[in-house]
Each structure stands twice: as structure tokens, then as C-alpha cells.
Design a protein around this motif. Structure first.
Motif, PDB file in Angstrom:
ATOM      1  N   LEU A 133       0.872  -1.171   0.000  1.00  0.00           N
ATOM      2  CA  LEU A 133       0.000   0.000   0.000  1.00  0.00           C
ATOM      3  C   LEU A 133       0.909   1.220   0.000  1.00  0.00           C
ATOM      4  N   LEU A 134       0.860   2.015  -1.049  1.00  0.00           N
ATOM      5  CA  LEU A 134       1.619   3.261  -1.122  1.00  0.00           C
ATOM      6  C   LEU A 134       0.587   4.374  -0.996  1.00  0.00           C
ATOM      7  N   VAL A 135       0.572   5.056   0.153  1.00  0.00           N
ATOM      8  CA  VAL A 135      -0.559   5.897   0.524  1.00  0.00           C
ATOM      9  C   VAL A 135      -0.118   7.343   0.792  1.00  0.00           C
ATOM     10  N   ASP A 136      -0.719   8.266   0.051  1.00  0.00           N
ATOM     11  CA  ASP A 136      -0.494   9.692   0.280  1.00  0.00           C
ATOM     12  C   ASP A 136      -1.095  10.063   1.637  1.00  0.00           C
ATOM     13  N   LYS A 137      -0.386  10.890   2.386  1.00  0.00           N
ATOM     14  CA  LYS A 137      -0.854  11.263   3.728  1.00  0.00           C
ATOM     15  C   LYS A 137      -2.058  12.211   3.673  1.00  0.00           C
ATOM     16  N   ASN A 138      -2.026  13.192   2.786  1.00  0.00           N
ATOM     17  CA  ASN A 138      -3.091  14.195   2.726  1.00  0.00           C
ATOM     18  C   ASN A 138      -3.974  13.940   1.504  1.00  0.00           C
ATOM     19  N   LEU A 139      -5.205  13.539   1.775  1.00  0.00           N
ATOM     20  CA  LEU A 139      -6.153  13.213   0.714  1.00  0.00           C
ATOM     21  C   LEU A 139      -7.374  14.110   0.825  1.00  0.00           C
ATOM     22  N   PRO A 140      -8.111  14.266  -0.259  1.00  0.00           N
ATOM     23  CA  PRO A 140      -9.267  15.173  -0.205  1.00  0.00           C
ATOM     24  C   PRO A 140     -10.354  14.739   0.766  1.00  0.00           C
ATOM     25  N   ASP A 141     -10.416  13.437   1.060  1.00  0.00           N
ATOM     26  CA  ASP A 141     -11.467  12.953   1.955  1.00  0.00           C
ATOM     27  C   ASP A 141     -10.931  12.354   3.252  1.00  0.00           C
ATOM     28  N   GLY A 142      -9.721  12.746   3.639  1.00  0.00           N
ATOM     29  CA  GLY A 142      -9.213  12.292   4.924  1.00  0.00           C
ATOM     30  C   GLY A 142      -7.723  12.084   4.944  1.00  0.00           C
ATOM     31  N   SER A 143      -7.271  11.471   6.014  1.00  0.00           N
ATOM     32  CA  SER A 143      -5.850  11.224   6.224  1.00  0.00           C
ATOM     33  C   SER A 143      -5.473   9.836   5.726  1.00  0.00           C
ATOM     34  N   GLY A 144      -4.434   9.791   4.890  1.00  0.00           N
ATOM     35  CA  GLY A 144      -3.935   8.509   4.431  1.00  0.00           C
ATOM     36  C   GLY A 144      -3.458   7.637   5.579  1.00  0.00           C
ATOM     37  N   ILE A 145      -3.033   8.267   6.656  1.00  0.00           N
ATOM     38  CA  ILE A 145      -2.594   7.504   7.829  1.00  0.00           C
ATOM     39  C   ILE A 145      -3.780   6.746   8.421  1.00  0.00           C
ATOM     40  N   ASP A 146      -4.944   7.368   8.443  1.00  0.00           N
ATOM     41  CA  ASP A 146      -6.145   6.666   8.899  1.00  0.00           C
ATOM     42  C   ASP A 146      -6.471   5.494   7.977  1.00  0.00           C
ATOM     43  N   PHE A 147      -6.277   5.698   6.668  1.00  0.00           N
ATOM     44  CA  PHE A 147      -6.531   4.604   5.731  1.00  0.00           C
ATOM     45  C   PHE A 147      -5.579   3.437   5.994  1.00  0.00           C
ATOM     46  N   VAL A 148      -4.312   3.730   6.248  1.00  0.00           N
ATOM     47  CA  VAL A 148      -3.348   2.659   6.547  1.00  0.00           C
ATOM     48  C   VAL A 148      -3.843   1.836   7.722  1.00  0.00           C
ATOM     49  N   ARG A 149      -4.253   2.510   8.783  1.00  0.00           N
ATOM     50  CA  ARG A 149      -4.749   1.810   9.974  1.00  0.00           C
ATOM     51  C   ARG A 149      -5.930   0.898   9.620  1.00  0.00           C
ATOM     52  N   GLU A 150      -6.888   1.428   8.856  1.00  0.00           N
ATOM     53  CA  GLU A 150      -8.069   0.661   8.461  1.00  0.00           C
ATOM     54  C   GLU A 150      -7.693  -0.516   7.558  1.00  0.00           C
ATOM     55  N   ALA A 151      -6.842  -0.261   6.574  1.00  0.00           N
ATOM     56  CA  ALA A 151      -6.480  -1.299   5.600  1.00  0.00           C
ATOM     57  C   ALA A 151      -5.737  -2.448   6.262  1.00  0.00           C
ATOM     58  N   LEU A 152      -4.912  -2.140   7.256  1.00  0.00           N
ATOM     59  CA  LEU A 152      -4.153  -3.188   7.919  1.00  0.00           C
ATOM     60  C   LEU A 152      -5.015  -4.041   8.843  1.00  0.00           C
ATOM     61  N   VAL A 153      -6.161  -3.539   9.230  1.00  0.00           N
ATOM     62  CA  VAL A 153      -7.118  -4.369   9.967  1.00  0.00           C
ATOM     63  C   VAL A 153      -7.709  -5.401   9.003  1.00  0.00           C
ATOM     64  N   VAL A 154      -8.027  -4.959   7.791  1.00  0.00           N
ATOM     65  CA  VAL A 154      -8.596  -5.843   6.774  1.00  0.00           C
ATOM     66  C   VAL A 154      -7.554  -6.844   6.283  1.00  0.00           C
TER      67      VAL A 154
END
Length: 129
Positions: free
Chosen positions: A47-68
Motif C-alpha cells: 500500500l503506497l498511501v499519500d498522507k493528505n487526501l481530499p477525503d481524509g488522512s492517508g494515515i487513517d486509511f493505513v490503519r483501516e487497511a491493515l485491519v482488513v
């Protein structure tokens, strides 16, 4: 691989760079689009994830994706590096932290390789640049 990047030019560059490493690269411009891919059952080694996204923080996405999919290797990419965001990326489970613009074209592939090696050796997740 999943590239979560809202700047289309940066996303295209990353796909060109990473095309040598993976047969399938999905690109999502928003967290919502990336979440939809995960909800559809897509799983990613990287997962290569930009930190600042128009609909939230990429860091939050990393946390969510790693649960899945806890086996994914997540690397956070940002044009606005800080000690706080580095700590947040580590806390979310990221194994790498890259700053844009990339100094060299091979910076991305080097960080992916290094993050994989750190994880395999059981070393700390990220090495600040």
C-alpha cells in the motif's frame, strides 16, 4: 499494489516506477475509492498511501487497511513531512515514510525494498530520512 494518491500526475509516475515490481497496480484518488477496492475483496502486498487526501488522512486509511489485511506492507508518502506525521504513520502500522518530491526516481523502489527487509528482520518500521 495499491497506490492511493489524489494527484493524478504523481499517481501516473508511481505506476510507471512500480510497474516493474507488480503485474497489477490499482490507483485510487480518494480514500473512498480505496475503501471500495478493499470492500470488493482486493488484497495488496503493498500500500503506497499519500498522507493528505481530499477525503481524509492517508494515515487513517493505513490503519483501516491493515485491519482488513494485516499482511500488507504500507508506506506513507507526503509532501509535508513532520515528526508528528512520522510517529502517526508508525503508530498506524506503516513500514516506510517517503517525502515528495522524490529526490531520485529509484527512491520509491529503494524504500519499498528497505521496508520489506526491515520487516523481515524484525527491525523498527521506518527510518526517518
Amino acid at each position: 499494489m495499491l497506490v492511493l494518491e489524489d494527484e493524478s500526475v504523481v499517481g501516473e509516475v508511481l505506476v510507471r516506477i512500480l510497474g516493474r515490481l507488480a503485474e497489477r497496480i490499482d490507483v485510487a484518488p480518494t480514500m473512498a475509492a480505496a475503501r471500495a477496492l478493499l470492500a470488493a475483496g482486493r488484497r495488496y502486498h503493498l500500500l503506497l498511501v499519500d498522507k493528505n487526501l481530499p477525503d481524509g488522512s492517508g494515515i487513517d486509511f493505513v490503519r483501516e487497511a491493515l485491519v482488513v489485511d494485516p499482511g500488507s506492507l504500507a508506506i506513507v508518502v507526503t509532501a509535508y513531512p513532520s515528526t508528528e506525521s512520522l510517529a502517526a504513520a508508525i503508530g498506524a502500522g506503516a513500514w516506510g515514510y517517503l517525502t515528495k518530491p522524490f529526490r531520485r526516481i529509484d527512491t520509491v523502489t529503494e524504500e519499498i525494498r528497505a521496508a520489506n527487509e526491515r520487516r523481515a528482520r524484525g527491525e523498527p518500521p521506518v527510518m526517518p530520512a
